[in-house]
Design a protein around this motif. Structure first.
Motif, PDB file in Angstrom:
ATOM      1  N   SER A 141      48.478  45.985  37.591  1.00  0.00           N
ATOM      2  CA  SER A 141      49.044  45.898  36.240  1.00  0.00           C
ATOM      3  C   SER A 141      48.066  45.285  35.252  1.00  0.00           C
ATOM      4  N   SER A 142      47.141  44.491  35.754  1.00  0.00           N
ATOM      5  CA  SER A 142      46.183  43.846  34.861  1.00  0.00           C
ATOM      6  C   SER A 142      44.881  43.601  35.599  1.00  0.00           C
ATOM      7  N   SER A 143      43.770  43.935  34.946  1.00  0.00           N
ATOM      8  CA  SER A 143      42.463  43.748  35.577  1.00  0.00           C
ATOM      9  C   SER A 143      42.074  42.283  35.645  1.00  0.00           C
ATOM     10  N   SER A 144      42.818  41.431  34.931  1.00  0.00           N
ATOM     11  CA  SER A 144      42.497  40.004  34.921  1.00  0.00           C
ATOM     12  C   SER A 144      43.399  39.192  35.842  1.00  0.00           C
ATOM     13  N   SER A 145      44.271  39.886  36.591  1.00  0.00           N
ATOM     14  CA  SER A 145      45.203  39.169  37.467  1.00  0.00           C
ATOM     15  C   SER A 145      44.934  39.472  38.938  1.00  0.00           C
ATOM     16  N   CYS A 146      45.441  38.606  39.772  1.00  0.00           N
ATOM     17  CA  CYS A 146      45.264  38.710  41.222  1.00  0.00           C
ATOM     18  C   CYS A 146      46.644  38.663  41.873  1.00  0.00           C
ATOM     19  N   SER A 147      46.954  39.646  42.712  1.00  0.00           N
ATOM     20  CA  SER A 147      48.260  39.718  43.377  1.00  0.00           C
ATOM     21  C   SER A 147      48.163  39.158  44.796  1.00  0.00           C
ATOM     22  N   LEU A 148      49.037  38.198  45.099  1.00  0.00           N
ATOM     23  CA  LEU A 148      49.003  37.511  46.390  1.00  0.00           C
ATOM     24  C   LEU A 148      50.340  37.639  47.095  1.00  0.00           C
ATOM     25  N   LEU A 149      50.313  37.385  48.399  1.00  0.00           N
ATOM     26  CA  LEU A 149      51.519  37.448  49.219  1.00  0.00           C
ATOM     27  C   LEU A 149      51.556  36.230  50.132  1.00  0.00           C
ATOM     28  N   LEU A 183      56.728  36.949  50.157  1.00  0.00           N
ATOM     29  CA  LEU A 183      57.065  36.703  48.756  1.00  0.00           C
ATOM     30  C   LEU A 183      55.798  36.849  47.911  1.00  0.00           C
ATOM     31  N   PRO A 184      55.803  37.770  46.923  1.00  0.00           N
ATOM     32  CA  PRO A 184      54.598  38.020  46.120  1.00  0.00           C
ATOM     33  C   PRO A 184      54.434  37.023  44.971  1.00  0.00           C
ATOM     34  N   LEU A 185      53.198  36.920  44.494  1.00  0.00           N
ATOM     35  CA  LEU A 185      52.880  36.093  43.328  1.00  0.00           C
ATOM     36  C   LEU A 185      51.670  36.706  42.637  1.00  0.00           C
ATOM     37  N   GLU A 186      51.719  36.756  41.313  1.00  0.00           N
ATOM     38  CA  GLU A 186      50.590  37.257  40.532  1.00  0.00           C
ATOM     39  C   GLU A 186      50.052  36.138  39.658  1.00  0.00           C
ATOM     40  N   VAL A 187      48.743  35.889  39.763  1.00  0.00           N
ATOM     41  CA  VAL A 187      48.113  34.808  38.997  1.00  0.00           C
ATOM     42  C   VAL A 187      46.886  35.356  38.281  1.00  0.00           C
ATOM     43  N   GLU A 188      46.480  34.653  37.228  1.00  0.00           N
ATOM     44  CA  GLU A 188      45.257  34.993  36.528  1.00  0.00           C
ATOM     45  C   GLU A 188      44.058  34.448  37.305  1.00  0.00           C
ATOM     46  N   HIS A 209      49.234  25.027  50.350  1.00  0.00           N
ATOM     47  CA  HIS A 209      48.730  25.001  48.979  1.00  0.00           C
ATOM     48  C   HIS A 209      47.726  26.135  48.754  1.00  0.00           C
ATOM     49  N   LEU A 210      47.790  26.733  47.583  1.00  0.00           N
ATOM     50  CA  LEU A 210      46.977  27.902  47.264  1.00  0.00           C
ATOM     51  C   LEU A 210      45.659  27.502  46.614  1.00  0.00           C
ATOM     52  N   ASP A 211      44.570  28.077  47.123  1.00  0.00           N
ATOM     53  CA  ASP A 211      43.254  27.950  46.496  1.00  0.00           C
ATOM     54  C   ASP A 211      42.909  29.308  45.883  1.00  0.00           C
ATOM     55  N   ILE A 212      43.110  29.429  44.580  1.00  0.00           N
ATOM     56  CA  ILE A 212      42.923  30.711  43.906  1.00  0.00           C
ATOM     57  C   ILE A 212      41.489  31.198  44.035  1.00  0.00           C
ATOM     58  N   THR A 213      40.530  30.303  43.901  1.00  0.00           N
ATOM     59  CA  THR A 213      39.128  30.706  43.939  1.00  0.00           C
ATOM     60  C   THR A 213      38.726  31.264  45.300  1.00  0.00           C
ATOM     61  N   GLN A 214      39.431  30.855  46.324  1.00  0.00           N
ATOM     62  CA  GLN A 214      39.092  31.326  47.670  1.00  0.00           C
ATOM     63  C   GLN A 214      39.639  32.732  47.934  1.00  0.00           C
ATOM     64  N   HIS A 217      38.747  37.068  44.069  1.00  0.00           N
ATOM     65  CA  HIS A 217      37.380  37.290  43.618  1.00  0.00           C
ATOM     66  C   HIS A 217      37.361  38.500  42.698  1.00  0.00           C
ATOM     67  N   THR A 218      36.804  38.353  41.500  1.00  0.00           N
ATOM     68  CA  THR A 218      36.715  39.480  40.571  1.00  0.00           C
ATOM     69  C   THR A 218      35.538  40.369  40.936  1.00  0.00           C
ATOM     70  N   CYS A 219      35.544  41.576  40.364  1.00  0.00           N
ATOM     71  CA  CYS A 219      34.432  42.491  40.602  1.00  0.00           C
ATOM     72  C   CYS A 219      33.137  41.905  40.069  1.00  0.00           C
ATOM     73  N   SER A 220      33.210  41.234  38.891  1.00  0.00           N
ATOM     74  CA  SER A 220      32.018  40.627  38.301  1.00  0.00           C
ATOM     75  C   SER A 220      31.450  39.557  39.208  1.00  0.00           C
TER      76      SER A 220
END
Length: 259
Positions: A141-149, A183-188, A209-214, A217-220
């Motif tokens: 839905s967004s190139s700037s978001s990350c979908s997690l489960l 359970l899904p979660l979408e974060v920037e 606890h969630l480590d988003i940076t881990q 990872h974006t394409c850039s």
């Protein structure tokens, strides 16, 4: 006779407290659980019987006059060496509990009148730690978001929840069946908030606890990493080539001098 009167009065009061509803007991697997008889002291002519399940299976019996304080193995020997009765009160303790000990327990006290108390016991298995995974989709839905489960397997009577800090974002619950939950979660990608996934039942919980940076990872980021790797390799090759040229030059000059 007076003692007998007070004992019967005490039973009558307890019956009024318990009423027709069952007492509820919850315990973690491996712990002990005690089911109280509701009396402070067994009288000489009392007959106390503990049963389990439906239909009822006798698992303990007390006859103070005959000196009987016995426990039984129960259905398929499930309670073998794990039941203890209190010789003074008639209360029952189940040690080293397992999930198969969950069910309906009854104590039947027979004296001048018959009184029955019921206990619904639930033994909960130890909860697994939630596991994170990333959802990859070409239709993001967004190139700037990350979908997690957030997922757990083989659970029952639990709730799985996502939290942002201390605020509940979403949750899902399961009761009877042992199933898997996700359970899904979408974060920037640049989100700096604190997220956690919590699995809980009424007596325990597991938090991850969630480590988003881990996980995100974006394409850039990937491209930058590849570029750095290539540049490092090129620098290494160039340095090696320079060394080879330098050695060749030194050897050439030596050969000219000797000639």
């Amino acid at each position: 006779m007076l003692d007998r009167f007070w004992f019967c009065l005490c039973l009558w009061r307890l019956a009024g407290v318990f009423g027709d509803s069952d007492a509820v007991k919850m315990v973690m697997e491996g712990d002990s659980v005690s089911l109280e008889s509701g009396v402070t002291e067994i009288q000489t002519y009392d007959l106390i019987t503990w049963t389990f399940g439906h239909p009822e299976t006798r698992i303990a019996q007390i006859n103070k006059e005959a000196g009987i304080f016995s426990t039984y193995d129960g259905p398929n020997g499930r309670f073998r060496d794990r039941l203890k009765v209190n010789n003074q009160t008639g209360s029952l303790t189940i040690t080293n509990t397992t999930t198969t000990d969950s069910g309906l327990y009854q104590i039947i006290i027979s004296s001048r009148r018959k009184t029955t108390f019921k206990f619904n016991v639930t033994v909960s298995a130890h909860l697994p730690v939630p596991v994170f995974s990333r959802i990859f989709s070409s239709s993001s839905s967004s190139s700037s978001s990350c979908s997690l489960l957030c997922s757990v397997v083989n659970v029952s009577h639990v709730t799985l929840s996502w939290y942002k800090g201390n605020s509940l974002l979403s949750s899902i619950s399961v009761s009877d069946l042992s199933i898997s939950l996700s359970l899904p979660l979408e974060v920037e990608y640049q989100d700096k908030n604190s997220y956690s996934c919590v699995l809980n039942n009424p007596i325990s919980n597991q938090t991850q606890h969630l480590d988003i940076t881990q996980l995100c990872h974006t394409c850039s980021d990937s491209t930058e990493a590849v570029i750095r790797l290539v540049v490092t390799a090129l620098v290494g090759v160039a340095a090696a080539a320079a060394v080879v040229v330098l050695v060749y030059d030194i050897r050439s000059r030596r050969d000219e001098q000797n000639f």
